[in-house]
Design a protein around this motif. Structure first.
Motif, mmCIF file in Angstrom:
data_model
loop_
_atom_site.group_PDB
_atom_site.id
_atom_site.type_symbol
_atom_site.label_atom_id
_atom_site.label_comp_id
_atom_site.label_asym_id
_atom_site.label_seq_id
_atom_site.Cartn_x
_atom_site.Cartn_y
_atom_site.Cartn_z
ATOM 1 N N TYR A 134 0.840 -1.207 0.000
ATOM 2 C CA TYR A 134 0.000 0.000 0.000
ATOM 3 C C TYR A 134 0.873 1.255 0.000
ATOM 4 O O TYR A 134 0.660 2.192 -0.771
ATOM 5 C CB TYR A 134 -0.898 0.033 1.241
ATOM 6 C CG TYR A 134 -2.067 -0.912 1.223
ATOM 7 C CD1 TYR A 134 -2.940 -0.979 0.140
ATOM 8 C CD2 TYR A 134 -2.331 -1.736 2.324
ATOM 9 C CE1 TYR A 134 -4.031 -1.841 0.150
ATOM 10 C CE2 TYR A 134 -3.424 -2.592 2.345
ATOM 11 C CZ TYR A 134 -4.258 -2.646 1.254
ATOM 12 O OH TYR A 134 -5.330 -3.503 1.266
ATOM 13 N N ASP A 135 1.858 1.278 0.881
ATOM 14 C CA ASP A 135 2.717 2.460 1.000
ATOM 15 C C ASP A 135 3.537 2.672 -0.268
ATOM 16 O O ASP A 135 3.738 3.817 -0.703
ATOM 17 C CB ASP A 135 3.648 2.318 2.204
ATOM 18 C CG ASP A 135 2.895 2.353 3.532
ATOM 19 O OD1 ASP A 135 1.750 2.845 3.556
ATOM 20 O OD2 ASP A 135 3.457 1.859 4.538
ATOM 21 N N ALA A 136 4.004 1.576 -0.874
ATOM 22 C CA ALA A 136 4.784 1.702 -2.107
ATOM 23 C C ALA A 136 3.925 2.248 -3.240
ATOM 24 O O ALA A 136 4.394 3.072 -4.046
ATOM 25 C CB ALA A 136 5.383 0.346 -2.489
ATOM 26 N N MET A 137 2.676 1.804 -3.337
ATOM 27 C CA MET A 137 1.789 2.326 -4.380
ATOM 28 C C MET A 137 1.543 3.820 -4.188
ATOM 29 O O MET A 137 1.501 4.589 -5.145
ATOM 30 C CB MET A 137 0.473 1.549 -4.405
ATOM 31 C CG MET A 137 0.599 0.166 -5.029
ATOM 32 S SD MET A 137 -1.001 -0.640 -5.301
ATOM 33 C CE MET A 137 -1.401 -1.133 -3.618
ATOM 34 N N ALA A 138 1.386 4.227 -2.924
ATOM 35 C CA ALA A 138 1.208 5.648 -2.649
ATOM 36 C C ALA A 138 2.453 6.433 -3.053
ATOM 37 O O ALA A 138 2.360 7.506 -3.676
ATOM 38 C CB ALA A 138 0.903 5.858 -1.169
ATOM 39 N N GLU A 139 3.646 5.897 -2.738
ATOM 40 C CA GLU A 139 4.888 6.571 -3.118
ATOM 41 C C GLU A 139 5.085 6.577 -4.633
ATOM 42 O O GLU A 139 5.666 7.511 -5.194
ATOM 43 C CB GLU A 139 6.081 5.885 -2.429
ATOM 44 C CG GLU A 139 7.390 6.635 -2.576
ATOM 45 C CD GLU A 139 8.516 6.023 -1.758
ATOM 46 O OE1 GLU A 139 9.698 6.335 -2.053
ATOM 47 O OE2 GLU A 139 8.230 5.233 -0.829
ATOM 48 N N GLY A 164 2.877 7.139 -6.641
ATOM 49 C CA GLY A 164 2.053 8.235 -7.143
ATOM 50 C C GLY A 164 0.666 7.817 -7.574
ATOM 51 O O GLY A 164 -0.002 8.530 -8.329
ATOM 52 N N LEU A 165 0.214 6.662 -7.082
ATOM 53 C CA LEU A 165 -1.068 6.118 -7.503
ATOM 54 C C LEU A 165 -2.202 7.110 -7.237
ATOM 55 O O LEU A 165 -2.346 7.639 -6.143
ATOM 56 C CB LEU A 165 -1.333 4.818 -6.738
ATOM 57 C CG LEU A 165 -2.605 4.063 -7.106
ATOM 58 C CD1 LEU A 165 -2.517 3.534 -8.526
ATOM 59 C CD2 LEU A 165 -2.825 2.909 -6.125
ATOM 60 N N ALA A 208 -7.957 1.321 2.635
ATOM 61 C CA ALA A 208 -6.503 1.544 2.668
ATOM 62 C C ALA A 208 -6.057 2.455 1.534
ATOM 63 O O ALA A 208 -5.178 3.316 1.720
ATOM 64 C CB ALA A 208 -5.779 0.197 2.578
ATOM 65 N N MET A 209 -6.640 2.278 0.370
ATOM 66 C CA MET A 209 -6.275 3.125 -0.767
ATOM 67 C C MET A 209 -6.663 4.584 -0.510
ATOM 68 O O MET A 209 -5.878 5.505 -0.734
ATOM 69 C CB MET A 209 -6.980 2.614 -2.034
ATOM 70 C CG MET A 209 -6.466 1.291 -2.579
ATOM 71 S SD MET A 209 -4.877 1.424 -3.463
ATOM 72 C CE MET A 209 -3.696 1.251 -2.137
ATOM 73 N N ARG A 210 -7.872 4.767 -0.040
ATOM 74 C CA ARG A 210 -8.341 6.141 0.172
ATOM 75 C C ARG A 210 -7.586 6.816 1.310
ATOM 76 O O ARG A 210 -7.342 8.024 1.263
ATOM 77 C CB ARG A 210 -9.847 6.137 0.437
ATOM 78 C CG ARG A 210 -10.639 5.878 -0.849
ATOM 79 C CD ARG A 210 -12.119 5.951 -0.646
ATOM 80 N NE ARG A 210 -12.797 6.001 -1.950
ATOM 81 C CZ ARG A 210 -13.952 5.436 -2.209
ATOM 82 N NH1 ARG A 210 -14.586 4.751 -1.255
ATOM 83 N NH2 ARG A 210 -14.512 5.535 -3.399
ATOM 84 N N SER A 211 -7.182 6.052 2.312
ATOM 85 C CA SER A 211 -6.433 6.641 3.420
ATOM 86 C C SER A 211 -5.051 7.097 2.973
ATOM 87 O O SER A 211 -4.422 7.915 3.654
ATOM 88 C CB SER A 211 -6.307 5.635 4.567
ATOM 89 O OG SER A 211 -5.422 4.574 4.229
ATOM 90 N N ARG A 212 -4.590 6.574 1.833
ATOM 91 C CA ARG A 212 -3.279 6.965 1.307
ATOM 92 C C ARG A 212 -3.398 7.943 0.144
ATOM 93 O O ARG A 212 -2.454 8.132 -0.620
ATOM 94 C CB ARG A 212 -2.487 5.720 0.902
ATOM 95 C CG ARG A 212 -1.990 4.922 2.112
ATOM 96 C CD ARG A 212 -1.533 3.539 1.722
ATOM 97 N NE ARG A 212 -0.900 2.832 2.833
ATOM 98 C CZ ARG A 212 -1.570 2.192 3.792
ATOM 99 N NH1 ARG A 212 -2.895 2.185 3.785
ATOM 100 N NH2 ARG A 212 -0.916 1.573 4.756
ATOM 101 N N GLY A 213 -4.558 8.555 -0.008
ATOM 102 C CA GLY A 213 -4.702 9.651 -0.960
ATOM 103 C C GLY A 213 -5.167 9.269 -2.346
ATOM 104 O O GLY A 213 -5.199 10.130 -3.229
ATOM 105 N N VAL A 214 -5.518 7.991 -2.579
ATOM 106 C CA VAL A 214 -6.041 7.614 -3.893
ATOM 107 C C VAL A 214 -7.404 8.263 -4.056
ATOM 108 O O VAL A 214 -8.314 8.042 -3.250
ATOM 109 C CB VAL A 214 -6.141 6.082 -4.021
ATOM 110 C CG1 VAL A 214 -6.868 5.693 -5.306
ATOM 111 C CG2 VAL A 214 -4.748 5.477 -3.999
ATOM 112 N N ARG A 215 -7.557 9.058 -5.096
ATOM 113 C CA ARG A 215 -8.773 9.868 -5.203
ATOM 114 C C ARG A 215 -9.904 9.186 -5.949
ATOM 115 O O ARG A 215 -11.044 9.664 -5.929
ATOM 116 C CB ARG A 215 -8.446 11.196 -5.887
ATOM 117 C CG ARG A 215 -8.041 11.095 -7.349
ATOM 118 C CD ARG A 215 -8.092 12.460 -8.025
ATOM 119 N NE ARG A 215 -7.803 12.361 -9.451
ATOM 120 C CZ ARG A 215 -6.666 12.672 -10.008
ATOM 121 N NH1 ARG A 215 -5.660 13.081 -9.249
ATOM 122 N NH2 ARG A 215 -6.493 12.561 -11.313
#
Length: 451
Positions: free
Chosen positions: A154-159, A161-162, A195-202
């Protein structure tokens, strides 16, 4: 279901392409090779906008309904080895571009790209950023298998730029899941969305299927209710394509367990009605989006497009496919990489691209492809839509007018010189579009039914 509707289903639910390209992939040929592709890349202008598709052809479980180019592996070593070759293809493409172009979208598909370790995912992003100019607002999306994920991924996908996540749901019914070898609970899916939304996936998309083994309208209704409770920004509603002659693992799904075409139609209509009632706007014939989503805005403003990912708002000048079996779309035509991962790796490890086949577009291809895309995206076409093609466009418009005039089933109507697909005709839009396909009767390809 009324007798009239049943008759339309019997008449128009024929086996036709999905028209994510024109000409369609069965008409690609080996006359388009790596040298051709290199020339096409070199010809792209300095200011071209580019979309990247990266294909990861591995899964840690094989879903029996799947029609993708992928293979099952329980070891990570084949994936790691494949990534070495994928990096080399990225290097080769970047050399051909020589700094030209700007990346406006990146999509990771498969297979299961979420198989990648956090280290490998971030190394891939670092290489892309080094080899290409990536726009700060580039749309980055990935296809997600909820069974692959942990906090590190999850964290890697956020980094990475997902910005958009696409989750395969198919159906939440345990009986259906067992029949397609994809066990995935609602709770698992909900946890991924959170989890996706908590990491900024819009934006979150859910892929849903009808026509699966043992599916019923009652079961589909329950799945749609659960899907809507997750408040997705988009949903795709696909009909299961049963093509065991192409995908041997689909032989694990017995024909007797599949709903017939009338039942498929009823399932699709029910699911679509529920998605719209849940606040989503219909996009084309199988997508849905919240009114504020960019896909809905593109549909409302006439900018909706269609490519190998289905309906899209991606307006890039070229789509660059990377990885085994990946397809690219350039102004000159289409290209497809070698499908077998071993042969793909040999090609790129030898220092070249890996094109197996493709097609160079003729002016008639461009005209008919544009007309088919216009019908599939907007359900209407008039002389202004074909004006840039001159006399050939006018001739095709006359062909469309003739189709509408002889239609006795209420699928098409005329509004002045504009041909409009009616509500009754929309479920059969692929069959209607196929009438414009000059290649349809020229090959031996077999397709799935159109409903």
């Amino acid at each position: 279901m009324s007798p009239t509707t049943a008759q339309l289903i019997d008449r128009y639910s024929t086996a036709v392409p999905r028209y994510t390209s024109y000409p369609t992939a069965p008409h690609f040929h080996a006359g388009i090779d790596t040298a051709t592709y290199a020339n096409w890349l070199t010809a792209l202008p300095d200011d071209a906008t580019l979309s990247l598709y990266l294909h990861i052809p591995y899964c840690d479980r094989l879903c029996w309904f799947c029609g993708c180019h992928t293979k099952h592996t329980l070891r990570y070593e084949p994936v790691a080895d494949y990534l070495v070759s994928l990096h080399r293809e990225i290097d080769w493409v970047s050399r051909q571009l020589a700094g030209r172009g700007r990346i406006t979208a990146i999509h990771l598909g498969g297979g299961s790209p979420t198989l990648l370790t956090p280290t490998d995912l971030l190394a891939l992003k670092a290489l892309l950023a080094e080899r290409f100019t990536i726009a700060p607002d580039a749309e980055i999306s990935i296809e997600i298998d909820p069974n692959d994920l942990d906090d590190g991924r999850y964290d890697a996908m956020a980094e990475f730029g997902l910005k958009r996540a696409s989750l395969g749901v198919q159906d939440f019914d345990p009986v259906v899941q067992k029949a397609i070898n994809r066990i995935q609970t609602f709770e698992q899916t909900a946890a991924v969305v959170e989890a996706m939304r908590s990491r900024g996936v819009r934006s979150v998309n859910l892929d849903l299927l009808y026509g699966l083994p043992f599916q019923t309208e009652t079961g589909i209704a329950r799945t749609i209710e659960q899907a809507l409770s997750l408040q997705p920004d988009r949903a795709a509603l696909f009909g299961y394509a049963h093509v065991p002659w192409m995908k041997p693992h689909q032989k694990m799904i017995h024909d007797a367990s599949l709903p017939g075409r009338h039942a498929r139609f009823a399932q699709a209509q029910l699911a679509a009605k529920m998605l719209v009632a849940g606040g989503m706007a219909p996009i084309g014939f199988d997508h849905f989006a919240l009114p504020g989503d960019s896909l809905a805005r593109a549909a409302a403003t006439g900018q909706l497009r269609r490519n190998f990912q289905g309906y899209t708002d991606d307006a890039a000048n070229a789509l660059i496919g990377l990885g085994a079996s990946a397809i690219g779309q350039l102004p000159q035509g289409y290209v497809q990489n070698i499908t077998a991962t071993g042969e793909y790796r040999k090609a790129v490890d030898g220092g070249s691209g890996a094109i197996a086949r493709g097609v160079a577009l003729t002016q008639d291809d461009r005209l008919r492809g544009h007309a088919i895309e216009t019908l599939l995206c907007h359900f209407a076409i008039g002389p202004a839509d074909l004006a840039t093609f001159g006399a050939a466009g006018a001739a095709l418009h006359e062909e469309l007018l003739a189709m509408a005039r002889v239609d006795k089933d209420g699928l098409l109507v005329l509004d002045g010189e504009t041909v409009i697909v009616t509500d009754a005709g929309r479920p059969f839009i692929r069959t209607i579009a196929a009438r414009l396909d000059a290649y349809l009767d020229l090959g031996t390809a077999r397709h799935s039914i159109a409903v």
